[in-house]
Design an enzyme around this catalytic site. Structure first.
Site, PDB file in Angstrom:
ATOM      1  N   VAL A  56       0.787  -1.307  -0.232  1.00 55.60           N
ATOM      2  CA  VAL A  56      -0.079  -0.144   0.022  1.00 55.60           C
ATOM      3  C   VAL A  56       0.673   1.270   0.000  1.00 55.60           C
ATOM      4  O   VAL A  56       0.307   2.430  -0.216  1.00 55.60           O
ATOM      5  CB  VAL A  56      -0.950   0.042   0.969  1.00 55.60           C
ATOM      6  CG1 VAL A  56      -1.923  -1.051   1.240  1.00 55.60           C
ATOM      7  CG2 VAL A  56      -0.381   0.159   2.711  1.00 55.60           C
ATOM      8  N   ASN A  82      -7.374  -1.336   5.834  1.00 53.95           N
ATOM      9  CA  ASN A  82      -7.105  -1.874   7.269  1.00 53.95           C
ATOM     10  C   ASN A  82      -5.669  -2.176   7.357  1.00 53.95           C
ATOM     11  O   ASN A  82      -5.054  -2.109   8.657  1.00 53.95           O
ATOM     12  CB  ASN A  82      -7.854  -3.529   7.313  1.00 53.95           C
ATOM     13  CG  ASN A  82      -7.313  -4.388   8.313  1.00 53.95           C
ATOM     14  OD1 ASN A  82      -7.342  -4.296   9.229  1.00 53.95           O
ATOM     15  ND2 ASN A  82      -6.345  -5.230   7.840  1.00 53.95           N
ATOM     16  N   SER A 134      -7.511   4.042  15.738  1.00 51.43           N
ATOM     17  CA  SER A 134      -7.198   3.377  16.690  1.00 51.43           C
ATOM     18  C   SER A 134      -7.880   4.094  18.028  1.00 51.43           C
ATOM     19  O   SER A 134      -7.711   5.323  17.658  1.00 51.43           O
ATOM     20  CB  SER A 134      -5.950   3.051  16.869  1.00 51.43           C
ATOM     21  OG  SER A 134      -5.397   2.560  18.002  1.00 51.43           O
ATOM     22  N   TYR A 147       2.829   6.032  16.081  1.00 51.76           N
ATOM     23  CA  TYR A 147       1.453   5.290  15.786  1.00 51.76           C
ATOM     24  C   TYR A 147       0.260   6.092  16.231  1.00 51.76           C
ATOM     25  O   TYR A 147      -0.349   6.289  15.220  1.00 51.76           O
ATOM     26  CB  TYR A 147       1.665   4.020  16.779  1.00 51.76           C
ATOM     27  CG  TYR A 147       0.356   3.231  16.510  1.00 51.76           C
ATOM     28  CD1 TYR A 147       0.256   2.228  15.281  1.00 51.76           C
ATOM     29  CD2 TYR A 147      -0.691   3.039  17.330  1.00 51.76           C
ATOM     30  CE1 TYR A 147      -1.061   1.471  15.083  1.00 51.76           C
ATOM     31  CE2 TYR A 147      -2.000   2.199  17.094  1.00 51.76           C
ATOM     32  CZ  TYR A 147      -1.915   1.433  15.998  1.00 51.76           C
ATOM     33  OH  TYR A 147      -3.097   0.753  15.730  1.00 51.76           O
ATOM     34  N   SER A 150       0.074   9.099  13.703  1.00 57.71           N
ATOM     35  CA  SER A 150      -0.259   8.410  12.289  1.00 57.71           C
ATOM     36  C   SER A 150      -1.869   8.061  12.352  1.00 57.71           C
ATOM     37  O   SER A 150      -2.676   8.458  11.284  1.00 57.71           O
ATOM     38  CB  SER A 150       0.412   7.071  11.889  1.00 57.71           C
ATOM     39  OG  SER A 150       0.022   5.955  12.683  1.00 57.71           O
ATOM     40  N   LYS A 151      -2.303   7.700  13.463  1.00 55.63           N
ATOM     41  CA  LYS A 151      -3.908   7.192  13.245  1.00 55.63           C
ATOM     42  C   LYS A 151      -4.693   8.575  13.706  1.00 55.63           C
ATOM     43  O   LYS A 151      -5.951   8.614  13.072  1.00 55.63           O
ATOM     44  CB  LYS A 151      -4.106   6.134  14.800  1.00 55.63           C
ATOM     45  CG  LYS A 151      -3.285   4.847  14.219  1.00 55.63           C
ATOM     46  CD  LYS A 151      -4.108   4.063  12.940  1.00 55.63           C
ATOM     47  CE  LYS A 151      -3.670   2.914  12.787  1.00 55.63           C
ATOM     48  NZ  LYS A 151      -4.084   2.177  11.553  1.00 55.63           N
TER      49      LYS A 151
END
Ligand code: NAI
Length: 254
Positions: A56, A82, A134, A147, A150-151
């Site tokens: 991706v 996902n 998330s 993380y 990014s979410k």
């Protein structure tokens, strides 16, 4: 019934393992034609699910995969972004390449796949784009800067894209799982006290099952969710609900 995917094509990135694998199996069971995209398929999927190798983070790979889906099936009704990776580490110590990898897969990958399906969905004047965020997009944790950031970017991307695609009747939503034991996190392999500490943060106090997410996503992908767009849906078992949910378990016996 409003939830019926007969004749619809559902594309799931990261569909080879973990939550994505459960999603592809569930949408196939709900009569959709399902295409799983993944960098690797360690454990092959059943024959009725189309498996395409796709990174991706690579525009050429994404476009080749989406071209193949449209050539074979002529439509894409649902895209589930996902695929994701969990990059952990204190900011001071984090390798810049790890930060970049987090944003490459979790944000750039979502952008690339969404961009690739937009013309197809616009032409059909319908579609669903559903993005894995998330709880970490909202609740900060030590060591989760790459993380979590990014979410959080996925959530804002979702809102903007929803507003851009509203005129075509295409909805765009994100969802926030809580803690699903997968290869990404190894929650189920942690020592018992560490598992207890994590479970103590959840009102429902059990590990999330991939099926809990599949139930939500079947709804979000369906006609029944046609008036829901630009939102972050909490499917975390109560991670956001209250500060110390374990107190309810200490003071009551269900
Ligand atoms: P996982 O690590 O078990 O599976 C992720 C899948 O994505 C793997 O099959 C992997 O090969 C694939 N993938 C990774 N990089 C890729 C790339 N560049 N191109 C294509 N595919 C790629 O992870 P899990 O736990 O199933 O997570 C799925 C999503 O749910 C992720 O976006 C994750 O951030 C999110 N999530 C997971 C939670 C959990 O507790 N497991 C909690 C909150 C969010």
């Amino acid at each position: 019934m409003l939830i019926d995917f007969t004749g619809e094509v559902v594309v799931v990135s990261g569909g080879g393992a973990g939550i994505g694998r459960a999603l592809v199996e569930r949408f196939a069971a709900e009569n959709a034609t399902v295409v799983a995209l993944d960098v690797t398929f360690t454990d092959p999927l059943p024959d009725h699910i189309v498996s395409l190798t796709c990174d991706v983070t690579d525009p050429a790979s994404v476009h080749a995969a989406i071209d193949e889906v449209t050539e074979r099936f002529g439509r894409i009704d649902v895209l589930i972004n996902n695929a994701g990776i969990n990059v952990e580490g204190a900011v001071e110590d984090l390798e810049p390449s790890r930060w970049k990898a987090s944003f490459d897969v979790n944000v750039f990958g979502v952008f690339l796949l969404s961009q690739a399906v937009i013309p197809i969905m616009k032409k059909a004047r319908r579609g669903r784009i559903i993005n894995a965020a998330s709880f970490a997009a909202i609740i900060p944790s030590v060591g989760a800067a790459a993380y979590g950031a990014s979410k959080a970017a996925v959530v804002q991307f979702t809102r903007v894209l929803a507003s851009e695609l509203g005129p075509w009747g295409i909805t765009v939503n994100a969802y926030a799982p809580g803690m699903v034991p997968t290869g990404m996190n190894g929650f189920a392999e942690l020592p018992q006290p560490a598992q207890s500490r994590l479970l103590d943060t959840l009102s429902l106090r059990r590990w999330e099952r991939p099926e809990d997410i599949a139930d939500l996503l079947c709804f979000l992908a369906s006609d029944a969710a046609g008036y829901i767009t630009g939102t972050l849906v909490d499917v975390s078992g109560g991670k956001f609900a209250t500060q110390m949910p374990h107190r309810a378990y200490e003071t009551s016996t269900p």
